[in-house]
Design an enzyme around this catalytic site. Structure first.
Site, mmCIF file in Angstrom:
data_model
loop_
_atom_site.group_PDB
_atom_site.id
_atom_site.type_symbol
_atom_site.label_atom_id
_atom_site.label_comp_id
_atom_site.label_asym_id
_atom_site.label_seq_id
_atom_site.Cartn_x
_atom_site.Cartn_y
_atom_site.Cartn_z
ATOM 1 N N HIS A 317 47.199 44.694 68.953
ATOM 2 C CA HIS A 317 46.018 44.716 68.774
ATOM 3 C C HIS A 317 45.398 43.392 68.900
ATOM 4 O O HIS A 317 45.896 42.374 68.302
ATOM 5 C CB HIS A 317 45.745 45.186 67.324
ATOM 6 C CG HIS A 317 44.135 45.882 66.890
ATOM 7 N ND1 HIS A 317 43.101 45.048 66.683
ATOM 8 C CD2 HIS A 317 43.683 46.984 67.027
ATOM 9 C CE1 HIS A 317 42.155 45.688 66.773
ATOM 10 N NE2 HIS A 317 42.490 46.806 67.062
ATOM 11 N N ASP A 375 46.538 54.356 66.619
ATOM 12 C CA ASP A 375 46.823 55.298 67.717
ATOM 13 C C ASP A 375 48.248 55.581 67.543
ATOM 14 O O ASP A 375 48.714 56.628 68.209
ATOM 15 C CB ASP A 375 46.564 54.654 69.076
ATOM 16 C CG ASP A 375 45.084 54.451 69.255
ATOM 17 O OD1 ASP A 375 44.333 55.380 68.744
ATOM 18 O OD2 ASP A 375 44.688 53.455 70.030
#
Ligand code: ACO
Length: 452
Positions: A317, A375
């Site tokens: 991320h 996710d």
């Protein structure tokens, strides 16, 4: 906002830049927010020095000031309006979080009921929009339909596009939060050739969405409360995430004065990409491709190989250099859902758990601080509920609409708001003279296209 303006006015601290070439120094004011890293206020830099800053991907640039969401990626903290995401996910519900993002406070009992009423009274679409769906091919990706239909809302709701009027602004926010679930459910129904199902006002936001997605005229879908809770949690966990790609897109589109429906359509387009909202779909495809836990090592090696484009989807991320707190809630919810649905030994969950365990011990992932993101487990939940993978990003868009519209509203109401207009480091040709076509050198730019 006022604190920071006051701080800036008094110019209490500064950072000195030294230009070696001409021996000049420049003081850049430092601004401090309520939390997080301080920022250098470079708004006057070009005027003072004739230089721009260079920051592709905005890795060191704050594009705005905001009071909505705070992230500390190193500590794995995510808070909305000061409330920890886990508190909200485990104790609140999606509509309450919508109110919080939009208005800055959790609602009183009375305001909560009023808000619920306003949203449920906006869930239906103008019936004319049904014909708009028919213009799409049945095999269109539901995200393509989302971009088109949400953009088209501005052609249907003229009475909420003048955002200089606070009432119209609020109606646009309410319409978007309410209608996005109906639009998403209809995109799904259209893609599988089933009749559209109208919203039911006695249901909660998430129950209603499940009803519109899975009910049939012949068979009413009975909403399972555990699934409805998981759906609600999914929406809460996706509600906002400060200045990510799609939110920045919404803000940039909105900075030019574009209407809110057009801005949200732009945000949906940005979300679609596999590096952003499309990752939950990509995670499932990846887990299916890995197929069996015995193949995990091979795929870990592929992810580490610089010459191989394969990346571990759902890992890494831009902001989190620690476990994404949303991934933690998703993982627990995935276990709850599989247990409720009596899905034992789900091969995808098994592969995901093993993959996570191996990656978290691997030096490559440790050194680069790559952890599971939101996710990684969300696709497993959505698949178990019965959504096809093509709907995953649509579900993300439904949850994120409130964040987009809250950020848009904050921007519109910010007196510092200016049209977004980044500059560039030009690296192209210098000035040259135009040549007639018969005098130009033969070039091979289109070799691949002409194939001759
Ligand atoms: N698998 C393998 N290596 C990775 C991964 C991954 N998933 N993610 C990053 N890396 C490596 C990069 O190759 C790079 O290596 P290098 O320093 O040797 O060049 C390093 O880690 C840093 O990665 P960047 O791509 O520069 O980091 P950035 O902040 O630009 O990207 C991103 C973040 C796009 C999320 C990236 O981690 C990625 O592609 N992850 C997979 C896709 C994904 O899960 N996206 C969802 C994001 S969450 C969301 O949108 C809700």
């Amino acid at each position: 906002m006022s604190d920071f303006q006051e701080y800036n006015k008094n110019n209490l601290k500064s950072f000195t830049l030294f230009d070696n070439e001409n021996g000049q120094s420049y003081d850049v004011p430092i601004i401090e927010g309520s939390e997080g890293p301080k920022v250098l206020d470079i708004r006057d830099l070009y005027k003072k020095t004739g230089m721009f800053t260079f920051d592709p991907g905005f890795t060191s640039t704050a594009s705005c000031s905001s009071e909505i969401t705070f992230i500390d990626g190193h500590k794995g903290i995510l808070r909305h309006r000061g409330y920890d995401i886990k508190d909200l996910a485990y104790h609140s519900n999606f509509l309450e979080v919508c109110y919080l993002l939009l208005h800055g406070e959790l609602p009183s009992q009375e305001d909560k009921s009023k808000f619920q009423n306003v949203i449920t009274n906006h869930t239906m679409l103008n019936e004319q929009l049904v014909y708009f769906y028919r213009g799409f091919r049945r095999d269109a990706h539901p995200m393509a339909i989302m971009v088109g239909v949400v953009g088209a809302l501005s052609a249907f709701y003229h009475d909420s596009t003048d955002f200089s009027d606070i009432n119209q602004r609020m109606i646009a926010c309410h319409r978007l939060i309410a209608k996005i679930a109906t639009i998403g459910a209809m995109a799904y129904k259209y893609s599988i050739g089933q009749p559209f199902v109208y919203p039911q006002n006695h249901l909660s936001y998430s129950e209603n969405f499940l009803h519109m997605t899975f009910s049939l005229p012949t068979n009413n879908y009975k909403v399972n409360p555990v699934i409805a809770k998981a759906m609600d949690r999914f929406f809460i966990l996706h509600a906002d995430h400060e200045q990510n790609a799609s939110t920045s897109t919404v803000r940039l589109a909105g900075s030019s004065g574009a209407n809110p429906f057009a801005c949200i359509a732009a945000g949906i387009a940005s979300l679609w990409g596999p590096a952003h909202g499309g990752a939950n779909e990509a995670v499932i495809r990846m887990l299916e491709e890995i197929g069996d836990v015995s193949n995990i090592d091979k795929y870990i090696e592929k992810a580490k190989d610089k010459d191989d484009p394969f990346r571990l989807m759902g890992f890494g991320h831009r902001v989190y250099k620690n476990y994404d707190p949303r991934a933690d809630v998703m993982k627990k919810t995935a276990h709850e859902i599989l247990e409720e649905l009596n899905i034992k030994d789900d091969p995808l969950l098994k592969t995901a758990l093993q993959l996570e365990e191996i990656a978290l011990k691997d030096k490559y992932f440790i050194d680069k601080k790559l952890y599971p993101n939101v996710d990684f487990y969300s696709g497993i939940i959505l698949k178990a509920i019965g959504f096809p993978t093509s709907m995953f990003t649509v579900l993300f868009a439904i949850g994120r609409t409130v964040g987009w519209i809250s950020q848009w509203k904050e921007m519109i109401e910010d007196p510092v708001n200016k049209i977004g207009r980044p500059r560039q480091l030009y690296n192209g040709k210098n000035s040259r003279s135009y040549e007639e076509v018969n005098r130009r050198e033969k070039k091979s730019i289109f070799q691949w296209l002409w194939k001759k």
